[in-house]
Scaffold this active site. Structure first.
Site, mmCIF file in Angstrom:
data_model
loop_
_atom_site.group_PDB
_atom_site.id
_atom_site.type_symbol
_atom_site.label_atom_id
_atom_site.label_comp_id
_atom_site.label_asym_id
_atom_site.label_seq_id
_atom_site.Cartn_x
_atom_site.Cartn_y
_atom_site.Cartn_z
ATOM 1 N N TRP A 201 0.847 -1.181 0.000
ATOM 2 C CA TRP A 201 0.000 0.000 0.000
ATOM 3 C C TRP A 201 0.894 1.247 0.000
ATOM 4 O O TRP A 201 1.877 1.317 0.729
ATOM 5 C CB TRP A 201 -0.914 0.015 1.236
ATOM 6 C CG TRP A 201 -1.714 1.278 1.307
ATOM 7 C CD1 TRP A 201 -2.837 1.562 0.587
ATOM 8 C CD2 TRP A 201 -1.422 2.432 2.101
ATOM 9 N NE1 TRP A 201 -3.266 2.839 0.887
ATOM 10 C CE2 TRP A 201 -2.423 3.394 1.814
ATOM 11 C CE3 TRP A 201 -0.421 2.754 3.015
ATOM 12 C CZ2 TRP A 201 -2.447 4.655 2.411
ATOM 13 C CZ3 TRP A 201 -0.442 4.007 3.621
ATOM 14 C CH2 TRP A 201 -1.462 4.943 3.314
ATOM 15 N N ARG A 449 -9.605 -3.118 7.156
ATOM 16 C CA ARG A 449 -10.165 -1.763 7.165
ATOM 17 C C ARG A 449 -11.619 -1.786 7.673
ATOM 18 O O ARG A 449 -12.508 -1.153 7.114
ATOM 19 C CB ARG A 449 -10.113 -1.137 5.765
ATOM 20 C CG ARG A 449 -10.047 0.387 5.816
ATOM 21 C CD ARG A 449 -10.369 1.013 4.472
ATOM 22 N NE ARG A 449 -10.113 2.444 4.519
ATOM 23 C CZ ARG A 449 -10.737 3.340 3.766
ATOM 24 N NH1 ARG A 449 -11.637 2.966 2.895
ATOM 25 N NH2 ARG A 449 -10.452 4.611 3.860
ATOM 26 N N ASP A 485 -13.866 1.636 -5.872
ATOM 27 C CA ASP A 485 -12.793 1.312 -4.933
ATOM 28 C C ASP A 485 -12.938 -0.121 -4.431
ATOM 29 O O ASP A 485 -13.995 -0.745 -4.580
ATOM 30 C CB ASP A 485 -12.874 2.312 -3.755
ATOM 31 C CG ASP A 485 -11.524 2.560 -3.107
ATOM 32 O OD1 ASP A 485 -10.591 1.770 -3.335
ATOM 33 O OD2 ASP A 485 -11.407 3.551 -2.365
ATOM 34 N N ASP A 554 -2.395 5.368 -3.378
ATOM 35 C CA ASP A 554 -2.890 6.349 -2.404
ATOM 36 C C ASP A 554 -1.778 7.311 -1.997
ATOM 37 O O ASP A 554 -2.023 8.286 -1.296
ATOM 38 C CB ASP A 554 -3.399 5.637 -1.145
ATOM 39 C CG ASP A 554 -4.852 5.227 -1.303
ATOM 40 O OD1 ASP A 554 -5.454 5.561 -2.336
ATOM 41 O OD2 ASP A 554 -5.378 4.574 -0.387
#
Ligand code: DGJ
Length: 744
Positions: A201, A449, A485, A554
């Site tokens: 990530w 998450r 997403d 991100d």
């Protein structure tokens, strides 16, 4: 007497161990394989050839992939003798069984427990359509009835081959496919330098070079969804060298068009040749194939170039823009995205003011990111609301329609975020449909998450996910853009829907996703879809068939982004790379870079902004307007030009690249200093590439009053600019400059 014999036989059967009894069923009747005529089959593009040999015994071997060779029939004489085929290395589509002892493209387990498949040529056919020739080669196992069709779509001008395989269970019993690669390649070179991409990530697509030894190298994802956040299903292979070369040498670039678990393997055999297999990962996916059913693999796309990595990238990009990416030729709008500027904390008023600013700065779209939905479980953080896709009445009492209308009234397009494959446990959806959640019986359903994954192998869930998209599109007339997403991986997998056939899960999740996307495209052909998955978790040519662009990461720090964009662009064209200017200190890395540097990096992809414009100073806003305005002058080059990389960020203190129009009349050059270089006072010289040497180009630096280059505003020949005389002064870390070139 007869009775006694029968009794003895029955007794023997009773006392024989079970294994021995089973063994008795094996027979040694050798099936007769029809002889065929020895021939060469060539799959050709303008500059490349993939050449196969059909042996008299029907085995199909791969002889060559690389430069086009004139008449491919020349290979008939050069082909190896039978003795050389002892282990059958080099089969076009090696199946587990017979003499083959290497990694199989196809491995089938049959109903009787056996694992042998031997494939023989049955025929081939060639068809053509505009720009593409399709060669289909039939193979068959005469013992089990297994049938394989190898399909090669050869795109002439782009020099790209997209290969897939259709595996048909032509026997009478169900089988399990243990390996089912999309295609195989067999390459002969002295050295192989593999370039591939690993990541995490906020650090996707990190480059790794590896000289291949004789152990098998495997690049695999078992993440289920968000499959490309670790590795990407793509690679470059430099032949005959241990060095990565941008502009010269033979390079093969390949990519698998699949958004689920994948596996690429590179096996250098004892003859030093390299066997490449690309396909769906067999992990926990022994795919059951009923009698008469066919499994179609995803495409393995590859190209070969003698012009180094640059040539291979340009081939792939041209092909992708024309044939693969959804609306690949289209220019997508610049935008302001609400995420880093507002996160979950906004009201209608916040968003209206952001839209005002977006319009004033010259952007073309406003995108409302996460946080707009959920009432019983309001989405005020990432711990609630996913699954309940009604607009939040407290934050947005006027609704989405009001926002979209406001945007349209300002001349902006309007986009909105969804994450339809997921549910928070804190949602009405999770309470209503616990059986829609990916889970393994009796085990904890792990959260990532704070969310669970919905089981897209279930057609009811596919309908629901389609419905989310459909209803979101109905929230306002003229929703122009959806950001899709997907923020976690699959863990402890299991599908209540698939019951005892859990082996189908990973494959059918991805097929389910594509089913939904196909339906979406039938109903909404014009909406722009961004494919996002916690950043670059779904960067692959499978998703891009339905999506216009990708959110590569991100991590919006311009320095990190240089590395991510450089590597992404080795395989995927710049038109899909969404790139946003965000605030400093950067929210992910804490890094502080000048606004101009941030713009200059974002302008090398699809430009956007992702910050609260109110926090910009007057000078910063003026610069923003200037950079956005000038972007429109060369944006078409970013979207459809050929990329030439002038300096790699992995090689030193500079990164530079350029996009050149197909007619070579216009170009844009991006130059960046990423580390301070004391010797740079005299300027850093770059050799511009891809220009017409005989043409004269006027060079104009954009977004500055004082140019970084002495030649600014003047006209020079393409050959002069290619000579190294182009040497802008980039004195400090994060100095950057963009130059626009137009032929007189
Ligand atoms: C992850 C995405 O990559 C971000 O851009 C943002 O959309 C967040 N999700 C929202 O939750």
């Amino acid at each position: 007497m007869r009775k006694t014999l029968l009794l003895a036989a029955a007794l023997l059967v009773a006392i024989l161990p079970a294994e021995a009894r089973k063994a008795k069923k094996f027979t040694h009747n050798t099936v007769q394989i029809p002889q065929v005529s020895r021939q060469v089959i060539a799959v050709e593009t303008d500059n490349t050839a993939l050449v196969f040999l059909v042996r008299e015994n029907g085995q199909l071997m791969m002889l060559h992939y690389g430069a086009r060779v004139g008449d491919p029939a020349q290979y008939l004489a050069a082909a190896l003798s039978d003795a050389d085929y002892n282990t059958l290395a080099g089969m076009a589509y090696p199946a587990s069984g017979g003499r083959y002892i290497g990694e199989p493209a196809l491995h089938v387990k049959y109903a009787d427990g056996t694992h042998n498949t031997e494939l023989y040529y049955t025929g081939h056919q060639v068809t053509a359509r505009e720009g593409c020739t399709t060669t289909s080669i039939g193979l068959q196992d005469y013992v089990t009835g297994m049938e394989v069709k190898l399909v090669y779509d050869a795109y002439g001008k782009e020099n790209v081959i997209a290969a897939h395989t259709e595996i048909r269970n032509g026997g009478g019993q169900p089988v399990a496919l243990l390996n089912y690669a999309s295609a195989a390649l067999y390459i002969d070179a002295d050295e192989y330098l593999l370039t591939h991409f690993h990541g995490a990530w906020a650090a996707e697509m990190q480059l790794e070079h590896e000289v291949l030894g004789h152990d098998m190298k495997v690049i695999e994802s078992r993440r289920g969804v968000q499959a490309t956040q670790g590795n990407n299903p793509s690679f470059l292979l430099s032949l005959g060298t241990r060095e990565f070369r941008e502009n010269e040498g033979e390079v093969i670039a390949g990519a698998l068009a699949w958004s689920g678990n994948f596996r690429l393997s590179f096996d250098r055999d004892d003859a030093h040749r390299l066997s490449i297999l690309a396909g769906i990962s067999p992990f926990a996916s022994a795919y059951p194939l009923k009698a008469g059913d066919t499994f179609v693999t995803p495409e393995f796309i590859y190209t070969w170039s003698a012009e180094g990595a640059g040539g291979a990238s340009r081939n792939l990009h041209r092909w992708a823009r024309k044939y693969s990416i959804y609306d690949g030729g289209q220019v997508n709008p610049t935008l302001l995205n609400s995420w880093e500027g507002a996160y979950f904390n906004f009201t209608t008023e916040t968003l209206l003011r952001m839209m005002d600013d977006a319009a004033l700065m010259g952007l073309e779209m406003f995108v409302l990111d996460d946080g707009w939905f959920g009432n019983d479980y309001p989405r005020n953080g990432d711990n609630a609301g996913l699954g309940d896709w009604e607009p939040n009445r407290t934050k947005l009492p006027e609704g989405i329609d009001y926002l979209a209308q406001y945007a349209h009234g300002k001349g902006l397009k309007f986009g909105i975020w969804i994450e339809p494959e997921m549910a928070n446990p804190a949602s009405n959806l999770a309470h209503a449909h616990p059986d829609w959640v990916v889970q393994s019986p009796g085990r904890e359903i792990y959260q990532g998450r704070n969310q669970w994954v919905l089981d897209l192998s279930n057609p009811a869930v596919q309908d629901f996910v389609f419905g989310i998209f459909d209803r979101t599109m109905q929230l306002a007339p003229g929703i122009d853009y959806i950001k899709w997403d997907c923020n976690r991986v699959v863990q402890s997998f299991g599908s209540p829907y698939l019951e005892s056939e859990q082996d189908r899960f990973y494959v059918e999740y991805c097929q389910g996703l594509y089913n939904v996307m196909r339906r979406i495209r039938e109903k909404y052909p014009r909406v722009i879809v961004q494919c996002c998955s916690s950043g670059g978790g779904r960067v692959d040519y499978g998703a891009l068939r339905y999506c216009n662009e990708i959110w590569t990461s991100d991590n919006t720090d311009a320095l990190s982004r240089i590395y991510i964009q450089y590597a992404t662009n080795l395989i995927y064209p710049a038109c899909v790379m969404a790139s946003h200017v965000s605030a400093v200190p950067n929210h992910q890395t804490g890094n502080v870079t000048p606004l101009k540097f941030r713009f200059d990096v974002a302008c090398a992809g699809r430009l956007g902004m992702e910050l609260q414009p109110r926090n910009l100073s007057t000078q910063e806003r003026a610069l923003a307007e200037r950079c956005i305005g000038s972007y429109y002058k060369y944006r078409d080059l970013v979207f459809s030009g050929d990329v030439y990389r002038l300096a790699s960020p992995y090689d030193g203190s500079y990164y530079a690249l350029m996009y050149v129009s197909q007619d070579k009349r216009r170009a844009v050059v991006f130059t960046y200093c990423i580390h301070f270089e004391p010797r740079n006072v005299g300027g850093k010289s770059f050799k511009l590439s891809g220009l017409d040497p005989s043409r004269t180009y006027r060079v104009q630096e954009l977004n500055v009053d004082r140019s970084a280059w002495w030649g600014n505003g003047q006209a020079f020949s393409g050959s002069f600019l290619a000579s190294g005389a182009f040497n802008p002064v980039l004195p400090q870390q994060y100095s950057s400059a963009i130059f626009y070139l137009e032929a007189d």
